[in-house]
Motif scaffolding. Structure first.
Motif, PDB file in Angstrom:
ATOM      1  N   ASP A   7      -0.690  -3.007 -16.375  1.00  0.00           N
ATOM      2  CA  ASP A   7       0.684  -3.193 -15.944  1.00  0.00           C
ATOM      3  C   ASP A   7       1.586  -2.262 -16.763  1.00  0.00           C
ATOM      4  O   ASP A   7       1.380  -2.092 -17.973  1.00  0.00           O
ATOM      5  N   VAL A   8       2.586  -1.689 -16.116  1.00  0.00           N
ATOM      6  CA  VAL A   8       3.385  -0.663 -16.793  1.00  0.00           C
ATOM      7  C   VAL A   8       4.151  -1.224 -17.988  1.00  0.00           C
ATOM      8  O   VAL A   8       4.338  -0.523 -18.996  1.00  0.00           O
ATOM      9  N   ALA A   9       4.581  -2.483 -17.933  1.00  0.00           N
ATOM     10  CA  ALA A   9       5.305  -3.046 -19.080  1.00  0.00           C
ATOM     11  C   ALA A   9       4.361  -3.155 -20.275  1.00  0.00           C
ATOM     12  O   ALA A   9       4.749  -2.843 -21.416  1.00  0.00           O
ATOM     13  N   LEU A  60       4.232   6.234 -13.005  1.00  0.00           N
ATOM     14  CA  LEU A  60       3.261   5.509 -12.180  1.00  0.00           C
ATOM     15  C   LEU A  60       2.465   6.556 -11.418  1.00  0.00           C
ATOM     16  O   LEU A  60       3.036   7.520 -10.889  1.00  0.00           O
ATOM     17  N   LEU A  61       1.156   6.363 -11.349  1.00  0.00           N
ATOM     18  CA  LEU A  61       0.307   7.452 -10.854  1.00  0.00           C
ATOM     19  C   LEU A  61       0.128   7.484  -9.334  1.00  0.00           C
ATOM     20  O   LEU A  61       0.442   8.480  -8.693  1.00  0.00           O
ATOM     21  N   SER A  62      -0.442   6.446  -8.747  1.00  0.00           N
ATOM     22  CA  SER A  62      -1.045   6.481  -7.404  1.00  0.00           C
ATOM     23  C   SER A  62      -2.153   7.541  -7.438  1.00  0.00           C
ATOM     24  O   SER A  62      -2.307   8.247  -8.441  1.00  0.00           O
ATOM     25  N   SER A  63      -2.884   7.722  -6.345  1.00  0.00           N
ATOM     26  CA  SER A  63      -3.954   8.729  -6.407  1.00  0.00           C
ATOM     27  C   SER A  63      -3.378  10.139  -6.282  1.00  0.00           C
ATOM     28  O   SER A  63      -4.084  11.131  -6.449  1.00  0.00           O
ATOM     29  N   LYS A 113       0.843  -1.187   0.000  1.00  0.00           N
ATOM     30  CA  LYS A 113       0.000   0.000   0.000  1.00  0.00           C
ATOM     31  C   LYS A 113       0.883   1.244   0.000  1.00  0.00           C
ATOM     32  O   LYS A 113       1.880   1.312   0.712  1.00  0.00           O
ATOM     33  N   TYR A 114       0.524   2.223  -0.806  1.00  0.00           N
ATOM     34  CA  TYR A 114       1.305   3.457  -0.877  1.00  0.00           C
ATOM     35  C   TYR A 114       0.642   4.515  -0.014  1.00  0.00           C
ATOM     36  O   TYR A 114      -0.552   4.781  -0.146  1.00  0.00           O
ATOM     37  N   SER A 115       1.427   5.131   0.917  1.00  0.00           N
ATOM     38  CA  SER A 115       0.805   6.061   1.862  1.00  0.00           C
ATOM     39  C   SER A 115       0.889   7.527   1.443  1.00  0.00           C
ATOM     40  O   SER A 115       0.615   8.409   2.248  1.00  0.00           O
ATOM     41  N   GLY A 137       0.111   8.441 -17.754  1.00  0.00           N
ATOM     42  CA  GLY A 137       0.104   7.918 -16.388  1.00  0.00           C
ATOM     43  C   GLY A 137      -0.423   6.490 -16.386  1.00  0.00           C
ATOM     44  O   GLY A 137      -1.384   6.187 -17.098  1.00  0.00           O
ATOM     45  N   VAL A 138       0.208   5.645 -15.593  1.00  0.00           N
ATOM     46  CA  VAL A 138      -0.162   4.227 -15.577  1.00  0.00           C
ATOM     47  C   VAL A 138      -0.363   3.781 -14.130  1.00  0.00           C
ATOM     48  O   VAL A 138       0.371   4.216 -13.235  1.00  0.00           O
ATOM     49  N   ASP A 139      -1.332   2.925 -13.918  1.00  0.00           N
ATOM     50  CA  ASP A 139      -1.466   2.259 -12.617  1.00  0.00           C
ATOM     51  C   ASP A 139      -2.339   1.021 -12.775  1.00  0.00           C
ATOM     52  O   ASP A 139      -3.241   1.010 -13.616  1.00  0.00           O
ATOM     53  N   ILE A 140      -2.062   0.033 -11.939  1.00  0.00           N
ATOM     54  CA  ILE A 140      -2.916  -1.161 -11.968  1.00  0.00           C
ATOM     55  C   ILE A 140      -4.129  -0.967 -11.057  1.00  0.00           C
ATOM     56  O   ILE A 140      -5.061  -1.755 -11.085  1.00  0.00           O
ATOM     57  N   ASP A 141      -4.092   0.105 -10.282  1.00  0.00           N
ATOM     58  CA  ASP A 141      -5.133   0.321  -9.285  1.00  0.00           C
ATOM     59  C   ASP A 141      -6.217   1.262  -9.837  1.00  0.00           C
ATOM     60  O   ASP A 141      -5.933   2.395 -10.251  1.00  0.00           O
ATOM     61  N   VAL A 142      -7.452   0.793  -9.788  1.00  0.00           N
ATOM     62  CA  VAL A 142      -8.561   1.541 -10.381  1.00  0.00           C
ATOM     63  C   VAL A 142      -8.788   2.885  -9.667  1.00  0.00           C
ATOM     64  O   VAL A 142      -9.129   3.896 -10.301  1.00  0.00           O
TER      65      VAL A 142
HETATM   66  C1  LIG Z   1       4.714   4.951  -5.139  1.00  0.00           C
HETATM   67  S1  LIG Z   1       3.236   4.919  -6.039  1.00  0.00           S
HETATM   68  C2  LIG Z   1       3.526   6.124  -7.317  1.00  0.00           C
HETATM   69  C3  LIG Z   1       3.579   7.533  -6.797  1.00  0.00           C
HETATM   70  C4  LIG Z   1       3.641   8.566  -7.891  1.00  0.00           C
HETATM   71  N1  LIG Z   1       4.768   8.344  -8.761  1.00  0.00           N
HETATM   72  C5  LIG Z   1       3.722   9.966  -7.351  1.00  0.00           C
HETATM   73  O1  LIG Z   1       4.745  10.633  -7.544  1.00  0.00           O
HETATM   74  O2  LIG Z   1       2.760  10.427  -6.725  1.00  0.00           O
HETATM   75  C6  LIG Z   1       3.344   3.429  -6.975  1.00  0.00           C
HETATM   76  C7  LIG Z   1       2.081   3.079  -7.755  1.00  0.00           C
HETATM   77  O3  LIG Z   1       2.427   2.124  -8.760  1.00  0.00           O
HETATM   78  C8  LIG Z   1       1.390   1.183  -8.928  1.00  0.00           C
HETATM   79  N2  LIG Z   1       2.034  -0.019  -9.496  1.00  0.00           N
HETATM   80  C9  LIG Z   1       2.854  -0.888  -8.863  1.00  0.00           C
HETATM   81  N3  LIG Z   1       3.298  -1.829  -9.721  1.00  0.00           N
HETATM   82  C10 LIG Z   1       2.750  -1.538 -10.939  1.00  0.00           C
HETATM   83  C11 LIG Z   1       2.833  -2.136 -12.232  1.00  0.00           C
HETATM   84  N4  LIG Z   1       3.597  -3.211 -12.454  1.00  0.00           N
HETATM   85  N5  LIG Z   1       2.154  -1.574 -13.234  1.00  0.00           N
HETATM   86  C12 LIG Z   1       1.361  -0.484 -13.027  1.00  0.00           C
HETATM   87  N6  LIG Z   1       1.237   0.115 -11.819  1.00  0.00           N
HETATM   88  C13 LIG Z   1       1.934  -0.386 -10.789  1.00  0.00           C
HETATM   89  C14 LIG Z   1       0.800   1.023  -7.544  1.00  0.00           C
HETATM   90  O4  LIG Z   1      -0.558   0.621  -7.632  1.00  0.00           O
HETATM   91  C15 LIG Z   1       0.980   2.429  -6.934  1.00  0.00           C
HETATM   92  O5  LIG Z   1      -0.201   3.193  -7.055  1.00  0.00           O
END
Ligand SMILES: C[S@@+](CC[C@H](N)C(=O)[O-])C[C@H]1O[C@@H](n2cnc3c(N)ncnc32)[C@H](O)[C@@H]1O
Length: 297
Positions: free
Chosen positions: A84-86, A37-40, A2-4, A60-65
């Protein structure tokens, strides 16, 4: 994992990291596509916009809806991919939009799903493009933990710096030795570390590697030798910042005419009070610093 969310040190690290990516890419920074990678929080999107990147050049990419929904709400002009980012980078390549940079800011430690994923992503990038990879220091598992322990036993520098150097070396070695079958290698140029302390008291030490995709034959033919050479050349930086560092930096950037709130991913409304503090001289001793570490030989 979980990302805080954001911390002051993360905001400053993010800004420092993107400035370095900008320097490395030159004019391509404004014309190329950047994958984050996005996060919220979508903090990297904010910093890229603050650096003048056109929203259409940010993916922006994320696996989390939830992360996708929040990012779309915060930055509606950005293309967001829920996958997935790849797979996302592969899709961009197929669309003829191979990214100029990819920043994999993971919340996890060094493991196959972070560093291994970065290698997978390099398969869809071009030579000269930049790959940044962020992981947590500590809590490594399995072979990674064993390698960290071996390196610790051999080390001689101070505990804190050793934790940084040995993980940086390990990451470089992994990037060179585990990229079999890939056309290019991510060649590390800089390692950054920063410590994030959250309001909850949770503390994490982060490691960020900035690398450039390279076709140099020796990276493939002599991966271990190349990793040793790279470790001597690569630059190590420590970002020293806490919650007191945001105000001085934000007000200085705003005074220089920069979009400080975007660059640091903070509320626009906090800029005028920060500037007022600066005028009163409250900030004299609280500047954030990026220190270049000199590694003992
Ligand atoms: C640390 S957070 C990103 C924070 C963001 N870069 C920022 O600056 O606010 C990492 C995010 O990457 C997503 N994530 C992790 N592995 C991933 C993958 N293989 N493909 C896509 N998203 C991924 C997670 O769901 C999480 O929301």
């Amino acid at each position: 994992v979980k990302y805080s969310g954001d911390t002051p040190a993360k905001k400053i690290a993010r800004y420092a990291i993107w400035l370095r990516v900008k320097e490395l890419l030159g004019p391509r920074f404004q014309t190329g596509t950047h994958v984050v990678l996005l996060s919220s929080e979508a903090g990297d999107v904010s910093t890229l916009l603050g650096l003048g990147v056109h929203p259409h050049h940010i993916v922006g990419v994320d696996i989390d809806v939830h992360a996708i929904a929040a990012s779309r709400h915060k930055f509606p002009e950005i293309r967001c991919l829920k996958e997935d980012v790849a797979a996302a980078v592969r899709q961009l390549k197929e669309e003829g939009q191979s990214p100029a940079s990819v920043y994999l800011d993971f919340c996890g430690s060094m493991k196959d799903t972070t560093v291994g994923k970065a290698i997978e992503v390099t398969g869809y990038m071009d030579a000269g493009s930049v790959l940044a990879l962020g992981v947590k220091m500590g809590r490594e598992m399995g072979d990674w933990a064993e390698d960290v322990n071996t390196a610790k036993a051999m080390g001689s520098t101070s505990v804190d710096s050793r934790a940084f150097y040995l993980r940086a070396d390990l990451m470089t070695r992994y990037l060179f030795t585990k990229s079999n079958g890939q056309r290019l290698r991510a060649e590390p140029l800089d390692y950054y570390r920063y410590n994030s302390t959250r309001v909850t008291g949770e503390h994490s030490a982060m490691l960020v590697c900035i690398s450039r995709l390279s076709a140099k034959p020796e990276l493939k033919s002599k991966p271990l030798e190349s990793a040793v050479k790279n470790a001597r050349r690569v630059e190590h930086h420590s970002i020293i910042a806490d919650y007191q560092s945001i105000g001085p930096l934000a007000s200085r950037l705003a005074e220089q005419g920069e979009d400080a709130h975007l660059l640091l991913n903070i509320q626009k409304e906090s800029i005028p009070p920060f500037k007022a503090h600066r005028t009163r001289g409250t900030y004299d001793s609280a500047r954030p610093r990026v220190v270049r570490n000199k590694r003992p030989s």
